[in-house]
Each structure stands twice: as C-alpha cells, then as structure tokens.
Design an enzyme around this catalytic site. Structure first.
Site, PDB file in Angstrom:
ATOM      1  N   HIS A  36      -4.713   8.543 -12.481  1.00 41.00           N
ATOM      2  CA  HIS A  36      -5.600   8.672 -13.650  1.00 41.00           C
ATOM      3  C   HIS A  36      -5.443   7.473 -14.584  1.00 41.00           C
ATOM      4  O   HIS A  36      -6.444   6.955 -15.105  1.00 41.00           O
ATOM      5  CB  HIS A  36      -5.305   9.963 -14.409  1.00 41.00           C
ATOM      6  CG  HIS A  36      -5.468  11.192 -13.583  1.00 41.00           C
ATOM      7  ND1 HIS A  36      -5.010  12.431 -13.973  1.00 41.00           N
ATOM      8  CD2 HIS A  36      -6.048  11.378 -12.358  1.00 41.00           C
ATOM      9  CE1 HIS A  36      -5.299  13.323 -13.039  1.00 41.00           C
ATOM     10  NE2 HIS A  36      -5.913  12.708 -12.042  1.00 41.00           N
ATOM     11  N   HIS A  58     -14.084  14.430 -10.549  1.00 42.65           N
ATOM     12  CA  HIS A  58     -12.648  14.152 -10.580  1.00 42.65           C
ATOM     13  C   HIS A  58     -12.197  13.490  -9.278  1.00 42.65           C
ATOM     14  O   HIS A  58     -11.324  12.615  -9.292  1.00 42.65           O
ATOM     15  CB  HIS A  58     -11.834  15.417 -10.822  1.00 42.65           C
ATOM     16  CG  HIS A  58     -10.380  15.115 -11.000  1.00 42.65           C
ATOM     17  ND1 HIS A  58      -9.858  14.645 -12.187  1.00 42.65           N
ATOM     18  CD2 HIS A  58      -9.339  15.118 -10.123  1.00 42.65           C
ATOM     19  CE1 HIS A  58      -8.575  14.405 -12.047  1.00 42.65           C
ATOM     20  NE2 HIS A  58      -8.236  14.682 -10.802  1.00 42.65           N
ATOM     21  N   ASP A 108     -10.198  10.013  -9.041  1.00 41.75           N
ATOM     22  CA  ASP A 108      -9.018   9.730  -8.214  1.00 41.75           C
ATOM     23  C   ASP A 108      -9.263   8.548  -7.283  1.00 41.75           C
ATOM     24  O   ASP A 108      -8.387   7.694  -7.089  1.00 41.75           O
ATOM     25  CB  ASP A 108      -8.649  10.964  -7.377  1.00 41.75           C
ATOM     26  CG  ASP A 108      -7.916  12.028  -8.181  1.00 41.75           C
ATOM     27  OD1 ASP A 108      -7.445  11.719  -9.291  1.00 41.75           O
ATOM     28  OD2 ASP A 108      -7.817  13.165  -7.680  1.00 41.75           O
ATOM     29  N   HIS A 128      -6.035  11.562  -1.828  1.00 39.84           N
ATOM     30  CA  HIS A 128      -5.141  10.430  -2.081  1.00 39.84           C
ATOM     31  C   HIS A 128      -4.707   9.727  -0.788  1.00 39.84           C
ATOM     32  O   HIS A 128      -4.572   8.500  -0.765  1.00 39.84           O
ATOM     33  CB  HIS A 128      -3.911  10.896  -2.857  1.00 39.84           C
ATOM     34  CG  HIS A 128      -4.230  11.351  -4.245  1.00 39.84           C
ATOM     35  ND1 HIS A 128      -4.842  10.538  -5.164  1.00 39.84           N
ATOM     36  CD2 HIS A 128      -4.037  12.540  -4.864  1.00 39.84           C
ATOM     37  CE1 HIS A 128      -5.006  11.202  -6.291  1.00 39.84           C
ATOM     38  NE2 HIS A 128      -4.539  12.421  -6.136  1.00 39.84           N
ATOM     39  N   HIS A 154     -10.847 -45.947  13.428  1.00 34.24           N
ATOM     40  CA  HIS A 154      -9.928 -44.806  13.393  1.00 34.24           C
ATOM     41  C   HIS A 154     -10.154 -43.952  14.628  1.00 34.24           C
ATOM     42  O   HIS A 154     -11.141 -43.238  14.738  1.00 34.24           O
ATOM     43  CB  HIS A 154     -10.163 -43.984  12.111  1.00 34.24           C
ATOM     44  CG  HIS A 154      -9.068 -42.980  11.839  1.00 34.24           C
ATOM     45  ND1 HIS A 154      -9.157 -41.663  12.193  1.00 34.24           N
ATOM     46  CD2 HIS A 154      -7.848 -43.138  11.251  1.00 34.24           C
ATOM     47  CE1 HIS A 154      -8.061 -41.038  11.817  1.00 34.24           C
ATOM     48  NE2 HIS A 154      -7.245 -41.912  11.244  1.00 34.24           N
TER      49      HIS A 154
END
Length: 465
Positions: A79, A263, A267, A290, A368
């Site tokens: 949070h 919510h 998260d 989660h 070169h």
C-alpha cells in the site's frame, strides 16, 4: 506526468500497528537523492540494514508482500509502495523500527495524505521508464494471468472473480494518462478485504494480530446468526456486528461498488512499483494476487536487463530528421572527411540520437585494414562525441558562438566491429545535469539491435566568438 525524478519536500512520520504482527511501528519517509529509488531501512536492527524495494528482494507473498535482505525483513509494503508511485515519488528512504509497515485503514489513502502533507519536489535527473516492447505473459494456476502489451502510456485493467455471490465478477481500470489525481481519488481509498470464513484460520496461523473492523472489509458469504455475530464482535471488541443485506459486515460502507477490484488494482500497482522503474505499457490482470504481481515484476526486471544493450529508439529512414546534414554543418565546425554524423533523429534537453551511414567510400578504409575494411574505433568515439557536441550546443541560445571540447573519454568498450554497409545509431544521454559548462554523457553506438561501442564522455562548452 513529469519527466523528471521527484522526491519528498520534507520528511513525514506515522505511527501505527502492523496488520499481521499487531506490533506498533514508527515509520518515517525521508527525501532521497536522484537515482536512489525506494528503500526501506530497519532502524531497530544493528547496522540499520537497508533493503531495496525491488522484486528481486521479495521473499514471501502470503496475504502481503514481504521484502528481505539478509536477516532484515519488512512486510506489507504494497500500500505504501502504491502511494509513493501514485504520488510521483521516485526517490525516498522509508525508515521503520519494526518488521511491518502499519496497516492504517487498509488502504493507501493515509499514505497519500501523508505524502501530500510533505509535498513533492522535482529533481534534476530524468525519470526512467521501461517501455514494454513485446507481448509479455505470466500464467499461473486457477486462471491467474497477467499480460502486458506495448503502449505509449501506462494503464492497467484488473478482473477479479472469487466465485463469490457477494462480490461477483468485478473489474477496475487505471490510466496514468488521466493524471495523478486519478490515483488519489479512484484507487487509493480502496481498502483491503477478507472473507469471514478466512478469519479464524488466519488467527490460528498467527496472522492478522493487528486486524480489526476498521482496517478491512469483511465479506460474508453465509448468513450470520446472533451467536456467530456475538463471536465476531467479541473477537474484534465490537458490539452490534451483523451482515448487511449486500453481504458485508455492517461496520462500514463501501467507498465504491467495485472496491474489491479496486483494492486488487491498488495491490498490483504497489507490487509493480517493485520493478524499480516506471512502465509504459498496457497491463491486463485476471485474478491477480501478490504472488502473481511480484513474479510479473520480477519478469519485467529480467526483460529490463535483457534489453539494456538494445537501442531505445527505432530508426525510421523515411522519417524527416530533426537535424539534416545542412543543420549539422551549421552547428558543428567539422567538415568532410571528418564530419561523421549524417542526421539527428531525436533530441531533447538531456538526450540525442544520431545516425551515421558507413560506406566503402569512407577515406579511412583506404589504409585501415584495406583488405578487410573495419571502421577505426577512435572514429566511432569521435562520431559519438560529435553527436554529444550537438546535444551540448542545443542548450545555449546562440550555438554558433560556442564550441564543445572533449576533456575525458572513459570506459570505452568495443563490442562489435563496424564495416561498410552498417548504419550506426548513436544514443547519448546526460549522466548528470550540465554545470558550469561541463557536460557528462553516457554514449552508445548500435548496429541494429547490437551494441557496437560504448563510452563515458565529458566535454566543456566554450564561447569562441
């Protein structure tokens, strides 16, 4: 959204209890320097160990996100991480004297209010973004899935389905393009939730010691009789507990009809902040949690490391250049055969992208490696330096009166040879703001997606007329 990094204008403090430990924790958010990122410091442990808030340090995701480094842990960071992200804070040191961030009211709103009380200030360094360049998918069991697509801005769509007759199927949407106030008003107030039948097992597992009816929405799937209501009230020290007609305990009113989905969105934003850099892309999450959130953040961090050696910009030869060869000649004093930049395709206050088409007609191929022509490495660095000179001179109002002289060249690495037919793309960025005419840049040269050369350059802007 600002393109510069930001930190707090002043330190702010908060004292509260942890959701799972129930312990009182003192937390202070300190301003931090550019490039610091978000870090947690355990002030109560010997040596004050610091944990970087990145997905690589996620150790546990049961009911919350826990960061660990060595013996130091800080849990329930999601949070606060979402609030810091939503308020535009890129750099901060979060000091805690315990192992868990206080739960407050179960949402991110108290943290948003705390950050706003301190104020947010812009810093000099540019804000970093990771741009999703390809469809990226993470699929877990039980229909959990997170998918990201390329986009110019950041947006998230979350779908939740708990097979619940109370919650039903819900979705929530967030778009960073709508402005920072959208997060504070539409996402931050959404509170954490728990099903009534989960509470007793959580208590038996020594969790939610700090849980009460003021920091969580309790969802009631089955009718609650008077005896059960009394048990719940005794458990949380609250009388008159019952389920309302919608299936939630009657201690609070929902802030939104889809507060459960919002919510979950909150998260997800907090866990995605553990990527460690802001994101440009469209993200769709189905039944996120989660574990899925932090695994996806870890996957994006792997992609960031994988893509670190790829160019940021895609060269379109059909697009009109920002500087054509005539404007380059008007800016730089160099002339053929030592003018080694053909066009500038992008330039801002702190970065420039230039193009060099390498042909067999280059005079240096005469001597070169004439039988196996290879562009000299020193000339690759010189070409990058000329691009850097254009960036430096773009910062003065009358560039025709100035020149740039390179003072140091460090960390030169040649990773791939450059031959006739190659198109070199030079990308240079300021490594720190220009001060007193001193310009420090990180420079890279690419052939397609292949990194050919890199170096750190420092130059001095000098008035010569």
């Amino acid at each position: 959204m600002t393109e510069k990094q930001q930190t707090l204008a002043a330190a702010v403090a908060y004292t509260g209890k942890g959701l799972h430990t129930g312990a009182t924790v003192n937390l202070t958010i300190q301003p931090a320097a550019e490039g610091h990122g978000i870090r947690f410091c355990r002030t109560d442990l010997e040596g004050r160990p610091v944990i970087d808030a990145v997905a690589d340090n996620v150790s546990q995701t049961s009911r919350s996100t826990l960061l660990k480094k060595g013996e130091a842990v800080v849990s329930t960071v999601e949070h606060l991480m979402a609030a810091l992200w939503g308020c535009g804070v890129d750099n901060a040191l979060v000091e805690v004297d315990g192992g868990e961030v206080p739960i407050a009211d179960g949402s991110a709103l108290p943290w948003v209010e705390l950050i706003r009380r301190a104020g947010v200030v812009e810093q000099n360094a540019p804000r970093k973004y990771y741009e999703i360049s390809e469809k990226t998918v993470l699929t877990l069991d039980n229909g959990r899935e997170i998918v990201a697509y390329p986009d110019d801005a950041f947006s998230v769509v979350v779908n939740v389905d708990f097979d619940s007759k109370v919650v039903g199927k819900q979705y929530a949407v967030f778009s960073a393009a709508e402005g920072g106030d959208d997060f504070a008003a539409a996402v931050a107030p959404s509170r954490t939730f728990v099903f009534l039948h989960e509470i007793e097992p959580l208590i038996r597992n020594n969790m939610i010691k700090g849980g009460d009816l003021d920091n969580a929405i309790v969802i009631v799937e089955q009718p609650v009789d008077a005896v059960k209501a009394a048990e719940i009230g005794k458990l949380f020290g609250r009388e008159g507990v019952a389920a309302d007609r919608r299936g939630y305990l009657n201690n609070l009113d929902l802030h939104f009809d889809n507060e459960i989905a919002r919510h979950k969105l909150l998260d997800l934003l907090g866990d995605l902040a553990l990527v460690g850099t802001r994101i440009k892309g469209r993200i769709f999450a189905t039944r996120p949690g989660h574990q899925a959130n932090t695994e996806f953040a870890r996957l994006l961090r792997k992609h960031i490391k994988r893509d670190a050696d790829k160019p940021t910009f895609r060269y379109d030869p059909n697009a009109e250049p920002v500087y054509d060869i005539n404007r380059i000649k008007a800016t730089l004093p160099h002339r053929p055969p030592f003018l080694l930049v053909d066009k500038i395709i992008h330039i801002t206050d702190d970065e420039v992208v230039g193009i060099k088409n390498v042909t067999m007609n280059e005079p240096f191929f005469v001597g070169h490696f004439p039988d196996e022509p290879v562009m000299p490495g020193v000339l690759q660095v010189e070409a990058m330096a000329q691009c850097g000179g254009i960036l430096a001179l773009s910062t003065v109002p009358d560039p025709e009166n100035y020149s740039t002289y390179f003072m140091t060249i460090d960390g030169v690495k040649y990773r791939h040879k450059v031959v006739p037919g190659d198109t070199l793309q030079f990308e240079l960025r300021l490594s720190e703001p220009i001060r007193r005419g001193i310009v420090k840049m990180d420079a890279r040269a690419y052939i397609g997606d292949t990194l050919a050369t890199e170096a750190k350059l420092m130059a001095l802007i000098t008035k010569n007329k």
